[in-house]
Write a protein that holds these residues in place. Structure first.
Motif, PDB file in Angstrom:
ATOM      1  N   GLU A  81       0.834  -1.205   0.000  1.00  0.00           N
ATOM      2  CA  GLU A  81       0.000   0.000   0.000  1.00  0.00           C
ATOM      3  C   GLU A  81       0.870   1.257   0.000  1.00  0.00           C
ATOM      4  O   GLU A  81       0.610   2.201  -0.753  1.00  0.00           O
ATOM      5  N   GLU A  82       1.898   1.276   0.841  1.00  0.00           N
ATOM      6  CA  GLU A  82       2.794   2.434   0.894  1.00  0.00           C
ATOM      7  C   GLU A  82       3.535   2.625  -0.432  1.00  0.00           C
ATOM      8  O   GLU A  82       3.641   3.739  -0.942  1.00  0.00           O
ATOM      9  N   LEU A  83       4.039   1.519  -0.976  1.00  0.00           N
ATOM     10  CA  LEU A  83       4.763   1.605  -2.238  1.00  0.00           C
ATOM     11  C   LEU A  83       3.840   1.985  -3.390  1.00  0.00           C
ATOM     12  O   LEU A  83       4.211   2.791  -4.252  1.00  0.00           O
ATOM     13  N   SER A  84       2.634   1.422  -3.409  1.00  0.00           N
ATOM     14  CA  SER A  84       1.656   1.769  -4.450  1.00  0.00           C
ATOM     15  C   SER A  84       1.342   3.261  -4.412  1.00  0.00           C
ATOM     16  O   SER A  84       1.259   3.918  -5.454  1.00  0.00           O
ATOM     17  N   ASN A  85       1.183   3.787  -3.230  1.00  0.00           N
ATOM     18  CA  ASN A  85       0.893   5.208  -3.065  1.00  0.00           C
ATOM     19  C   ASN A  85       2.040   6.058  -3.599  1.00  0.00           C
ATOM     20  O   ASN A  85       1.809   7.069  -4.275  1.00  0.00           O
ATOM     21  N   SER A  86       3.271   5.655  -3.317  1.00  0.00           N
ATOM     22  CA  SER A  86       4.432   6.396  -3.814  1.00  0.00           C
ATOM     23  C   SER A  86       4.498   6.366  -5.334  1.00  0.00           C
ATOM     24  O   SER A  86       4.809   7.372  -5.972  1.00  0.00           O
ATOM     25  N   ILE A  87       4.214   5.205  -5.920  1.00  0.00           N
ATOM     26  CA  ILE A  87       4.233   5.090  -7.380  1.00  0.00           C
ATOM     27  C   ILE A  87       3.116   5.927  -7.984  1.00  0.00           C
ATOM     28  O   ILE A  87       3.332   6.677  -8.935  1.00  0.00           O
ATOM     29  N   GLU A  88       1.938   5.805  -7.436  1.00  0.00           N
ATOM     30  CA  GLU A  88       0.784   6.505  -7.991  1.00  0.00           C
ATOM     31  C   GLU A  88       0.896   8.016  -7.854  1.00  0.00           C
ATOM     32  O   GLU A  88       0.663   8.761  -8.808  1.00  0.00           O
ATOM     33  N   LYS A  89       1.267   8.483  -6.663  1.00  0.00           N
ATOM     34  CA  LYS A  89       1.226   9.915  -6.374  1.00  0.00           C
ATOM     35  C   LYS A  89       2.590  10.594  -6.390  1.00  0.00           C
ATOM     36  O   LYS A  89       2.677  11.816  -6.316  1.00  0.00           O
ATOM     37  N   GLY A  90       3.660   9.800  -6.428  1.00  0.00           N
ATOM     38  CA  GLY A  90       4.999  10.363  -6.377  1.00  0.00           C
ATOM     39  C   GLY A  90       5.429  10.603  -4.941  1.00  0.00           C
ATOM     40  O   GLY A  90       4.616  10.605  -4.019  1.00  0.00           O
ATOM     41  N   LYS A  91       6.727  10.792  -4.771  1.00  0.00           N
ATOM     42  CA  LYS A  91       7.254  11.045  -3.430  1.00  0.00           C
ATOM     43  C   LYS A  91       8.644  11.655  -3.584  1.00  0.00           C
ATOM     44  O   LYS A  91       9.467  11.131  -4.332  1.00  0.00           O
ATOM     45  N   ALA A  92       8.888  12.737  -2.893  1.00  0.00           N
ATOM     46  CA  ALA A  92      10.169  13.445  -2.959  1.00  0.00           C
ATOM     47  C   ALA A  92      10.505  13.730  -4.427  1.00  0.00           C
ATOM     48  O   ALA A  92       9.719  14.373  -5.109  1.00  0.00           O
ATOM     49  N   ASN A  93      11.615  13.206  -4.928  1.00  0.00           N
ATOM     50  CA  ASN A  93      12.024  13.460  -6.313  1.00  0.00           C
ATOM     51  C   ASN A  93      11.367  12.531  -7.325  1.00  0.00           C
ATOM     52  O   ASN A  93      11.547  12.712  -8.524  1.00  0.00           O
ATOM     53  N   MET A  94      10.628  11.536  -6.849  1.00  0.00           N
ATOM     54  CA  MET A  94       9.985  10.594  -7.762  1.00  0.00           C
ATOM     55  C   MET A  94       8.671  11.179  -8.268  1.00  0.00           C
ATOM     56  O   MET A  94       7.829  11.598  -7.484  1.00  0.00           O
ATOM     57  N   PRO A  95       8.502  11.192  -9.601  1.00  0.00           N
ATOM     58  CA  PRO A  95       7.247  11.717 -10.142  1.00  0.00           C
ATOM     59  C   PRO A  95       6.083  10.762  -9.919  1.00  0.00           C
ATOM     60  O   PRO A  95       6.277   9.570  -9.685  1.00  0.00           O
ATOM     61  N   ALA A  96       4.889  11.283 -10.014  1.00  0.00           N
ATOM     62  CA  ALA A  96       3.674  10.464  -9.932  1.00  0.00           C
ATOM     63  C   ALA A  96       3.493   9.717 -11.249  1.00  0.00           C
ATOM     64  O   ALA A  96       3.659  10.290 -12.321  1.00  0.00           O
ATOM     65  N   TRP A  97       3.150   8.438 -11.153  1.00  0.00           N
ATOM     66  CA  TRP A  97       2.931   7.616 -12.344  1.00  0.00           C
ATOM     67  C   TRP A  97       1.480   7.191 -12.484  1.00  0.00           C
ATOM     68  O   TRP A  97       1.126   6.488 -13.432  1.00  0.00           O
ATOM     69  N   GLY A  98       0.606   7.617 -11.592  1.00  0.00           N
ATOM     70  CA  GLY A  98      -0.785   7.206 -11.622  1.00  0.00           C
ATOM     71  C   GLY A  98      -1.547   7.650 -12.854  1.00  0.00           C
ATOM     72  O   GLY A  98      -2.551   7.048 -13.210  1.00  0.00           O
ATOM     73  N   PHE A  99      -1.053   8.669 -13.542  1.00  0.00           N
ATOM     74  CA  PHE A  99      -1.731   9.117 -14.757  1.00  0.00           C
ATOM     75  C   PHE A  99      -1.364   8.254 -15.962  1.00  0.00           C
ATOM     76  O   PHE A  99      -2.014   8.319 -16.997  1.00  0.00           O
TER      77      PHE A  99
END
Length: 94
Positions: free
Chosen positions: A51-69
């Motif tokens: 769940e935490e990792l999915s959220n980071s992938i979907e919404k992004g975190k720090a320098n990581m962009p969001a990929w949910g789109f």
């Protein structure tokens, strides 16, 4: 009559390895070891829940962009499964 083809992400339901190679490996390395761009090791994050990792992938975190789109919920599940099966703390702790 107009048919909208944008109701789902363009690359929906790719397998986890293909998703990783296409979207993740540039920053996270071919083997999850990080790169000169991020110096990020998966061993630092694989202890997190899906769940935490999915959220980071979907919404992004720090320098990581969001990929949910771009990635569907199923795509994110697929890439997480690939990560869990192929990258471990032992193989990526450097």
């Amino acid at each position: 009559m107009i048919i909208l083809m944008f109701s789902s992400p363009a690359y929906a339901d790719m397998d986890g390895e293909a998703i990783y190679k296409k979207y993740c490996s540039t920053c996270h390395g071919q083997n999850g070891e990080g790169t000169s761009i991020t110096n990020f090791h998966f061993s630092e994050r694989l202890g997190k829940t899906n769940e935490e990792l999915s959220n980071s992938i979907e919404k992004g975190k720090a320098n990581m962009p969001a990929w949910g789109f771009i990635l569907s919920t199923e795509d994110i599940k697929n890439v997480l499964q690939y990560l869990r099966e192929n990258f471990t703390n032992e193989t990526n702790s450097k």
